[in-house]
Design an enzyme around this catalytic site. Structure first.
Site, PDB file in Angstrom:
ATOM      1  N   ASP A 123       2.070 -11.452  -4.413  1.00  0.00           N
ATOM      2  CA  ASP A 123       3.158 -10.644  -4.963  1.00  0.00           C
ATOM      3  C   ASP A 123       4.363 -10.748  -4.035  1.00  0.00           C
ATOM      4  OD1 ASP A 123       2.617  -8.991  -2.773  1.00  0.00           O
ATOM      5  OD2 ASP A 123       1.355  -7.671  -3.971  1.00  0.00           O
ATOM      6  N   ASP A 147       7.602  -8.688  -2.091  1.00  0.00           N
ATOM      7  CA  ASP A 147       8.165  -7.423  -1.641  1.00  0.00           C
ATOM      8  C   ASP A 147       9.636  -7.640  -1.342  1.00  0.00           C
ATOM      9  OD1 ASP A 147       5.537  -5.943  -1.385  1.00  0.00           O
ATOM     10  OD2 ASP A 147       5.166  -7.615  -0.019  1.00  0.00           O
ATOM     11  N   ASP A 205       4.724  -5.288  10.826  1.00  0.00           N
ATOM     12  CA  ASP A 205       3.561  -5.362  11.704  1.00  0.00           C
ATOM     13  C   ASP A 205       3.490  -6.696  12.464  1.00  0.00           C
ATOM     14  OD1 ASP A 205       2.959  -6.643   9.295  1.00  0.00           O
ATOM     15  OD2 ASP A 205       1.120  -5.513   8.912  1.00  0.00           O
TER      16      ASP A 205
HETATM   17  P1  ATP Z   1      -0.441  -9.259   0.832  1.00  0.00           P
HETATM   18  O1  ATP Z   1       0.497  -8.590  -0.142  1.00  0.00           O
HETATM   19  O2  ATP Z   1      -0.542 -10.714   0.683  1.00  0.00           O
HETATM   20  O3  ATP Z   1      -1.746  -8.580   0.913  1.00  0.00           O
HETATM   21  P2  ATP Z   1       1.501  -8.323   2.710  1.00  0.00           P
HETATM   22  O4  ATP Z   1       1.761  -8.667   4.140  1.00  0.00           O
HETATM   23  O5  ATP Z   1       2.619  -8.573   1.742  1.00  0.00           O
HETATM   24  O6  ATP Z   1       0.185  -9.077   2.298  1.00  0.00           O
HETATM   25  P3  ATP Z   1       1.757  -5.596   1.895  1.00  0.00           P
HETATM   26  O7  ATP Z   1       0.801  -4.469   2.038  1.00  0.00           O
HETATM   27  O8  ATP Z   1       2.215  -6.016   0.548  1.00  0.00           O
HETATM   28  O9  ATP Z   1       1.075  -6.816   2.659  1.00  0.00           O
HETATM   29  O10 ATP Z   1       3.007  -5.226   2.806  1.00  0.00           O
HETATM   30  C1  ATP Z   1       4.267  -5.862   2.666  1.00  0.00           C
HETATM   31  C2  ATP Z   1       4.958  -5.936   4.015  1.00  0.00           C
HETATM   32  O11 ATP Z   1       5.180  -4.614   4.524  1.00  0.00           O
HETATM   33  C3  ATP Z   1       4.151  -6.641   5.109  1.00  0.00           C
HETATM   34  O12 ATP Z   1       4.305  -8.027   5.075  1.00  0.00           O
HETATM   35  C4  ATP Z   1       4.769  -6.042   6.348  1.00  0.00           C
HETATM   36  O13 ATP Z   1       6.032  -6.631   6.630  1.00  0.00           O
HETATM   37  C5  ATP Z   1       4.996  -4.609   5.931  1.00  0.00           C
HETATM   38  N1  ATP Z   1       3.812  -3.776   6.247  1.00  0.00           N
HETATM   39  C6  ATP Z   1       2.755  -3.512   5.461  1.00  0.00           C
HETATM   40  N2  ATP Z   1       1.857  -2.724   6.070  1.00  0.00           N
HETATM   41  C7  ATP Z   1       2.376  -2.472   7.288  1.00  0.00           C
HETATM   42  C8  ATP Z   1       1.939  -1.699   8.408  1.00  0.00           C
HETATM   43  N3  ATP Z   1       0.771  -1.052   8.372  1.00  0.00           N
HETATM   44  N4  ATP Z   1       2.742  -1.682   9.497  1.00  0.00           N
HETATM   45  C9  ATP Z   1       3.941  -2.328   9.519  1.00  0.00           C
HETATM   46  N5  ATP Z   1       4.384  -3.064   8.516  1.00  0.00           N
HETATM   47  C10 ATP Z   1       3.630  -3.139   7.406  1.00  0.00           C
HETATM   48 MG    MG Z   2       2.692  -7.946  -0.377  1.00  0.00          MG
END
Ligand code: ATP
Ligand code: MG
Length: 375
Positions: free
Chosen positions: A74, A76, A150
């Site tokens: 997805d 963001d 993160d």
């Molecule tokens: P995926 O969607 O593939 O599982 P993702 O990294 O996009 O991985 P998301 O939960 O969609 O995970 O989070 C989007 C973004 O928000 C992350 O890439 C990161 O930049 C930020 N993020 C998410 N969770 C955290 C956290 N616990 N601490 C700091 N930043 C975070």
């Molecule tokens: Mg994501």
């Protein structure tokens, strides 16, 4: 300095973030991401923000996966528009979250998560005794937002203004080195949010990256911090990491790093005592089976996952109850199931709609259990 929290000699407590002010900007012709790689919904959100006079940048897993050569799950979006400013721009947009408000923009089945730049963490943030951030509602600049992400590979932005990639945190280098590295001081960042330990495992295995040494080193010792994370959030995170195509690799890494035992203490204890390895094999088969179903786009069930994850503890207790109490099998199984589930709920919330079918799966086992020759 424009960024007082990062200035040398500042007494504000930050995450040990170095004073970097000039980001790397990689022009559109020097990186591989093109608009054709980005979903229509995400592009629509980016252009709508831009046309309304706001900044619109792709961030997080979408940018990371495209740069690492993986198809993103997805997209963001990050913006300087507040959620209240974002909402009227879209026909279907919901504001969610209490700690930090996000906008969810829906296009058909696709949901784009739009977050407003976050401000830096400081002493002003409410924390619990172990350093976990409890309140988080300060908006900030793009740069500040980058340092709140993160991992470095999650802190890269694709700017719809000129199609460049913006890197404040060294994420491009880490993508090249194929490693997951926390931004800032690892211990501080894990204390702020212990779930990052689980995310490190999941994202590393998803991309086939290593967890960089200084990001990996503190995990074993800090794993107990997961006990402070609300059980409902852990339920979601457990699904993300174990109801996953990489579930078997994730289970191994979670055990190696001492994380699994924090989530499933009863199961981990049995796995450690079971020198035959039969229970581990059972778990890997169950998780591998779900993973395969995900690969084949078949439906998977949290009830089955939790049923399998707790089965070692349930079965042991069941056998114990049969031997010591002389209960009929169905009664022993029901009691074993509710005892194990009850203890598990103190760690990871399991909603009743999944806990009950998991119990039914356990109860069914008694029908096939001919070990004792009673039936
Ligand atoms: P995926 O969607 O593939 O599982 P993702 O990294 O996009 O991985 P998301 O939960 O969609 O995970 O989070 C989007 C973004 O928000 C992350 O890439 C990161 O930049 C930020 N993020 C998410 N969770 C955290 C956290 N616990 N601490 C700091 N930043 C975070
Ligand atoms: Mg994501």
């Amino acid at each position: 300095s424009d960024f007082p929290h990062f200035a040398a000699g500042s007494t504000k407590k930050t995450s040990g973030i170095p004073a970097i002010t000039e980001p790397k900007r990689i022009a559109r012709e020097d990186h591989p991401i093109s608009r054709a790689d980005i979903s229509h919904a995400a592009l629509k959100v980016l252009y709508t923000l831009k046309d309304a006079g706001y900044r619109g940048l792709l961030v997080g897993g979408g940018v990371r996966d495209l740069l690492a050569g993986v198809v993103p799950k997805d997209f963001d979006v990050s913006t300087d528009a507040t959620p209240e400013q974002t909402r009227p721009l879209f026909r279907s947009c919901r504001l969610i979250g209490r700690r930090f408000k996000l906008a969810h923009v829906r296009f058909g089945r696709e949901i784009i998560e739009v977050s407003t730049f976050r401000g830096p963490v400081s002493d002003d943030h409410e924390r619990d005794d172990s350093g976990r951030i409890l309140s988080d509602n300060v908006y900030g600049t793009l740069e500040q937002d980058a340092f709140r992400r993160d991992f470095t590979v999650n802190g890269l932005y694709y700017d719809i203004e000129d199609f460049s990639i913006i890197d404040y945190v060294g994420g491009l280098e880490d993508i090249r080195a194929r490693q997951i590295r926390l931004i800032g001081d690892p211990e501080t960042r894990y204390r702020e949010d212990p779930v990052r330990m689980l995310r490190a495992v999941r994202i590393a295995n998803k991309l086939g990256f290593e967890i960089e040494a200084s990001t990996r080193a503190p995990i074993q010792e800090l794993a107990p911090l997961l006990a402070d994370v609300p059980a409902a959030r852990l339920f979601e995170e457990v699904l993300k990491v174990l109801l996953n195509k990489d579930a078997v690799a994730n289970l191994r890494a979670l055990r190696e790093l001492g994380l699994f035992g924090q989530l499933f203490p009863q199961t981990e204890q049995i796995l450690q005592l079971d020198h035959s390895g039969a229970y581990l094999k059972f778990l890997e088969l169950a998780l591998g089976n779900t993973a395969q179903r995900l690969v084949e786009d078949q439906p998977v069930s949290p009830a089955f996952l939790y049923g399998a994850l707790l089965w070692p503890a349930v079965e042991q207790r069941y056998v114990e109850l049969l031997d010591t109490q002389g209960h009929p099998p169905a009664v022993a199984m029901a009691q074993a199931g509710s005892e194990v589930l009850g203890r598990q709920l103190q760690r990871v919330a399991i909603p009743k709609r999944f806990g009950m079918p998991a119990s039914e799966i356990w109860n069914l086992q008694t029908r096939f259990d001919r070990r004792r020759g009673k039936y």
